[in-house]
Design a protein around this motif. Structure first.
Motif, short mmCIF file in Angstrom:
data_model
loop_
_atom_site.label_atom_id
_atom_site.label_comp_id
_atom_site.label_asym_id
_atom_site.label_seq_id
_atom_site.Cartn_x
_atom_site.Cartn_y
_atom_site.Cartn_z
N ALA A 41 45.67 30.72 42.56
CA ALA A 41 45.16 29.81 41.53
C ALA A 41 43.70 29.45 41.79
O ALA A 41 42.88 29.40 40.87
N ALA A 42 43.36 29.20 43.05
CA ALA A 42 41.98 28.84 43.40
C ALA A 42 41.02 29.99 43.12
O ALA A 42 39.93 29.80 42.56
N LEU A 43 41.43 31.20 43.49
CA LEU A 43 40.59 32.38 43.24
C LEU A 43 40.40 32.61 41.75
O LEU A 43 39.29 32.89 41.29
N THR A 44 41.48 32.46 41.00
CA THR A 44 41.41 32.66 39.55
C THR A 44 40.52 31.61 38.89
O THR A 44 39.73 31.93 37.98
N LEU A 45 40.61 30.37 39.34
CA LEU A 45 39.77 29.31 38.79
C LEU A 45 38.29 29.61 39.06
O LEU A 45 37.45 29.44 38.17
N GLY A 46 37.98 30.08 40.27
CA GLY A 46 36.59 30.42 40.60
C GLY A 46 36.03 31.52 39.71
O GLY A 46 34.91 31.42 39.19
N VAL A 47 36.81 32.57 39.50
CA VAL A 47 36.37 33.68 38.65
C VAL A 47 36.24 33.22 37.20
O VAL A 47 35.30 33.61 36.49
N THR A 48 37.17 32.38 36.75
CA THR A 48 37.10 31.86 35.38
C THR A 48 35.83 31.03 35.18
O THR A 48 35.18 31.12 34.13
N PHE A 64 32.96 21.71 34.18
CA PHE A 64 33.56 20.79 35.17
C PHE A 64 34.39 19.70 34.47
O PHE A 64 35.41 19.25 35.00
N ALA A 65 33.95 19.29 33.28
CA ALA A 65 34.71 18.29 32.54
C ALA A 65 36.06 18.86 32.11
O ALA A 65 37.09 18.16 32.12
N ALA A 66 36.09 20.15 31.74
CA ALA A 66 37.35 20.80 31.37
C ALA A 66 38.29 20.88 32.57
O ALA A 66 39.50 20.69 32.45
N ILE A 67 37.71 21.14 33.73
CA ILE A 67 38.51 21.18 34.97
C ILE A 67 39.07 19.79 35.27
O ILE A 67 40.22 19.64 35.69
N LEU A 68 38.26 18.77 35.03
CA LEU A 68 38.70 17.39 35.24
C LEU A 68 39.88 17.06 34.33
O LEU A 68 40.87 16.45 34.77
N LEU A 69 39.80 17.47 33.06
CA LEU A 69 40.90 17.22 32.13
C LEU A 69 42.16 17.95 32.58
O LEU A 69 43.27 17.40 32.53
N GLY A 70 42.01 19.19 33.03
CA GLY A 70 43.15 19.95 33.53
C GLY A 70 43.79 19.29 34.73
O GLY A 70 45.03 19.25 34.86
N THR A 71 42.96 18.74 35.59
CA THR A 71 43.47 18.02 36.77
C THR A 71 44.29 16.80 36.34
O THR A 71 45.37 16.54 36.86
N GLY A 72 43.77 16.07 35.37
CA GLY A 72 44.49 14.90 34.87
C GLY A 72 45.83 15.27 34.26
O GLY A 72 46.84 14.61 34.51
N LYS A 73 45.87 16.34 33.47
CA LYS A 73 47.11 16.79 32.85
C LYS A 73 48.12 17.27 33.90
O LYS A 73 49.34 17.14 33.70
N ALA A 74 47.61 17.83 34.98
CA ALA A 74 48.51 18.28 36.04
C ALA A 74 49.16 17.10 36.75
O ALA A 74 50.34 17.16 37.10
N PHE A 412 42.41 25.90 35.51
CA PHE A 412 42.12 27.25 35.01
C PHE A 412 42.49 27.38 33.53
O PHE A 412 41.73 27.93 32.72
N ALA A 413 43.65 26.84 33.16
CA ALA A 413 44.12 26.93 31.77
C ALA A 413 43.19 26.17 30.83
O ALA A 413 42.81 26.69 29.76
N ASN A 414 42.79 24.96 31.21
CA ASN A 414 41.90 24.16 30.36
C ASN A 414 40.52 24.78 30.25
O ASN A 414 39.91 24.77 29.18
N LEU A 415 40.04 25.32 31.35
CA LEU A 415 38.72 25.97 31.33
C LEU A 415 38.76 27.19 30.41
O LEU A 415 37.81 27.42 29.64
N SER A 416 39.84 27.96 30.46
CA SER A 416 39.98 29.13 29.58
C SER A 416 39.99 28.71 28.12
O SER A 416 39.42 29.39 27.25
N PHE A 449 51.39 31.78 29.42
CA PHE A 449 50.94 32.07 30.78
C PHE A 449 49.72 31.22 31.12
O PHE A 449 49.61 30.70 32.23
N LEU A 450 48.82 31.07 30.16
CA LEU A 450 47.60 30.29 30.40
C LEU A 450 47.87 28.79 30.45
O LEU A 450 47.31 28.09 31.31
N THR A 451 48.71 28.29 29.54
CA THR A 451 48.86 26.84 29.41
C THR A 451 50.13 26.29 30.02
O THR A 451 50.22 25.08 30.27
N GLY A 452 51.14 27.16 30.26
CA GLY A 452 52.41 26.70 30.82
C GLY A 452 53.30 26.01 29.81
O GLY A 452 54.36 25.50 30.15
N SER A 453 52.91 26.02 28.54
CA SER A 453 53.63 25.25 27.53
C SER A 453 53.68 26.02 26.21
O SER A 453 52.64 26.50 25.73
#
Length: 540
Positions: A41-48, A64-74, A412-416, A449-453
């Motif tokens: 997951a970390a490698l995929t996030l970096g490449v994304t 980075f804001a998209a990553i922050l939102l993804g973190t909050g949703k997680a 990764f999903a939110n950034l995508s 696969f991207l969003t889990g939902s």
């Protein structure tokens, strides 16, 4: 304000291939490279991040804001749900309830194939319909481990059992969302899914037993499988065509569970199957009805609470202006909320993308589980407050790593999504023209696969499915149903689902093993949905 770029390389196919690279990397990391989930997951996030900022021109602050939102949703609601579900499980084990639960199931049948049908399929489907969001995987996988199943196998089987039920999770929200996004009638879309999903519902119990014990197992318990498959799939078909998506999992699962239990009172297989290394218990202990009711109390109380949480009248209490709306805090992510424009052809007209993290303290599914824990502790006291809090602490300590994995996956999903990568990939697939009905479920598969939902998948790609269907002269409701069905069979390999399953069976770090266990079945079911959709496109 930033407009998403869907074709930064001047060729939609090439841009789509570049957008697909992070997904391909994640797949290879878990299969070929066999990395732990957190590293993959970390490698995929970096490449994304590199592709989003370097090729798709997304401003780095917004990335980075998209990553922050993804973190909050997680963390909310997913992390909250996982912690509460595993805490409930630990309390049941600590108080000895789980041993009685195991015994009560064994008194129905000691055959683990039949236990898999009862718990892994029927009870799993019920919890998916009532709660969703990882609850069925966490609870049912843990139950199967207690019954003697190998942890990896228990997690994998529960994920596979989710293949046809994910489309109607959390009282049918995925189908309802798909109808809203596509401008379709909810019952119309629900009825269209009847061409695709009841067949999968019928096949999945056979598939589960085949995975567990091969053709021999199917032959030995064929009558029982037929009872479950027939009752579930027929009621599934009737519910989604006559009532709608809300009860599409709940009614069939409850009736099929009761039907199987009653059938097993008159019929048992000649050969009792147990997993290698699991010994027959011999003479079973007979528990009193009171002991059984107390042991199952966390689960039927949980069922009751979630049922209340799912009622429309209860949900109405939390909408804006209602009596309990103050219990939900809407956090608008600075620099991201309404700062990115989604443009045609993914939507009919350009619109800004909201970026809001809703922290619903009361209406969250995790709170429903917490209330079930409290009610169980009050009505059937077995642990004092200090012991229960200590178990909660142990749960959090054990789950910090899988929750961190979920954080990376959701980031990764939110950034995508916000960078336009997922949309670029969808537009590339839409270029297949008249062959698109075959590809349509693949788009849903990628979305989950991207969003889990399945809900988020329909929100992400629903409009594209409808627009493409209108352009090529294919029923938009069929393509939306295909998007939903394709997403449902992707629940088997969703990184978010796998992380939850691994955490529930104490196998964090072995996500790649679970992924390898489920990927072939996900792809096989996806191919079936693709073929059915293509065939239906010539008829409907």
């Amino acid at each position: 304000m930033w407009d998403q770029q869907y074709n930064p390389l001047g060729n939609e196919i090439v841009s789509g291939i570049i957008a697909f690279l992070p997904i391909l990397l994640f797949l290879l990391s878990l299969t070929i490279f066999k990395l732990k989930g957190i590293y993959a997951a970390a490698l995929t996030l970096g490449v994304t991040m590199i592709i989003s900022v370097g090729i798709f021109d997304m401003p780095i602050g917004k990335a980075f804001a998209a990553i922050l939102l993804g973190t909050g949703k997680a963390l909310w609601p997913i992390g909250y749900i996982v912690i509460m579900a595993v805490w409930l499980y630990k309390i049941s084990v600590k108080t000895g309830k789980f041993e009685i639960v195991r015994g009560s199931i064994a008194n129905i049948t000691e055959d683990q194939r039949l236990q898999l049908l009862l718990i892994g399929f029927c009870f799993n489907a019920f919890l998916e319909g009532a709660a969703g969001l990882g609850v069925p995987i966490a609870i049912c996988a843990a139950l199967l481990v207690t019954l003697g199943f190998n942890p990896i196998k228990a997690a994998g089987l529960c994920l596979i059992a989710n293949a046809s039920t994910g489309a109607f999770g959390t009282v049918g929200i995925p189908v309802i969302t798909g109808a809203e996004v596509g401008g379709l009638e909810t019952l119309e879309l629900s009825r269209m899914t009847a061409y695709l999903l009841p067949l999968i519902s019928f096949l999945v119990p056979f598939l589960l037993i085949f995975i567990l014990d091969g053709i021999k197992g199917i032959k030995e318990i064929f009558p029982a499988i037929l009872v479950v498959s027939s009752v579930y799939s027929v009621l599934h078909l009737l519910t989604i065509t006559m009532i709608g998506p809300e009860l599409a999992n709940i009614i069939p699962s409850l009736v099929s569970m009761v039907a199987l239990a009653l059938f097993l009172r008159k019929w048992q297989p000649k050969t009792i199957y147990h997993e290698p290394g699991v010994e027959l218990t011999g003479k079973l202990k007979n528990y009193t009805m009171k002991e059984i009711l107390v042991a199952w109390s966390p689960f039927y109380i949980l069922t009751g609470v979630i049922a209340v949480w799912s009622l429309p009248i209860f949900k109405q209490l939390f909408v804006d202006g209602s009596v309990l709306d103050f219990t939900t805090v809407a956090l608008k992510i600075p620099g991201l909320h309404d700062q990115i424009m989604r443009t045609p052809p993914i939507v009919t007209e350009a619109n800004s993308i909201p970026a809001i993290l809703n922290i619903n303290f009361v209406s969250a599914t995790g709170t429903a589980i917490l209330l079930a824990i409290i009610l169980t502790s009050v009505l059937f006291p077995a642990l004092n407050i200090r012991q229960s809090v200590h178990l909660l602490g142990d749960t959090i300590k054990e789950l910090w790593l899988p929750i961190l994995t979920i954080v990376l996956v959701m980031a990764f999903a939110n950034l995508s999504d916000f960078s336009g990568l997922s949309t670029s990939l969808g537009l590339a697939l839409a270029k297949t023209g008249e062959f698109f009905p075959f590809v349509s479920p693949v788009l849903g598969w990628i979305g989950v696969f991207l969003t889990g939902s399945v809900v988020n998948n329909n929100a992400l790609f629903g409009s594209l499915q409808v627009v493409t269907g209108t352009q090529i002269g294919i029923s938009p409701s069929l393509l939306m149903a295909a998007n939903t069905a394709g997403g449902s069979v992707a629940k088997l390999i969703s990184p978010q689902s796998i992380a939850i399953a691994a955490a529930a069976v104490n196998q964090t770090g072995n996500e790649s093993k679970i992924f390898q266990y489920t990927i072939r079945y996900s792809l096989g079911l996806l191919l079936l949905v693709c073929i059915m959709t293509l065939g239906l496109s010539f008829i409907l």
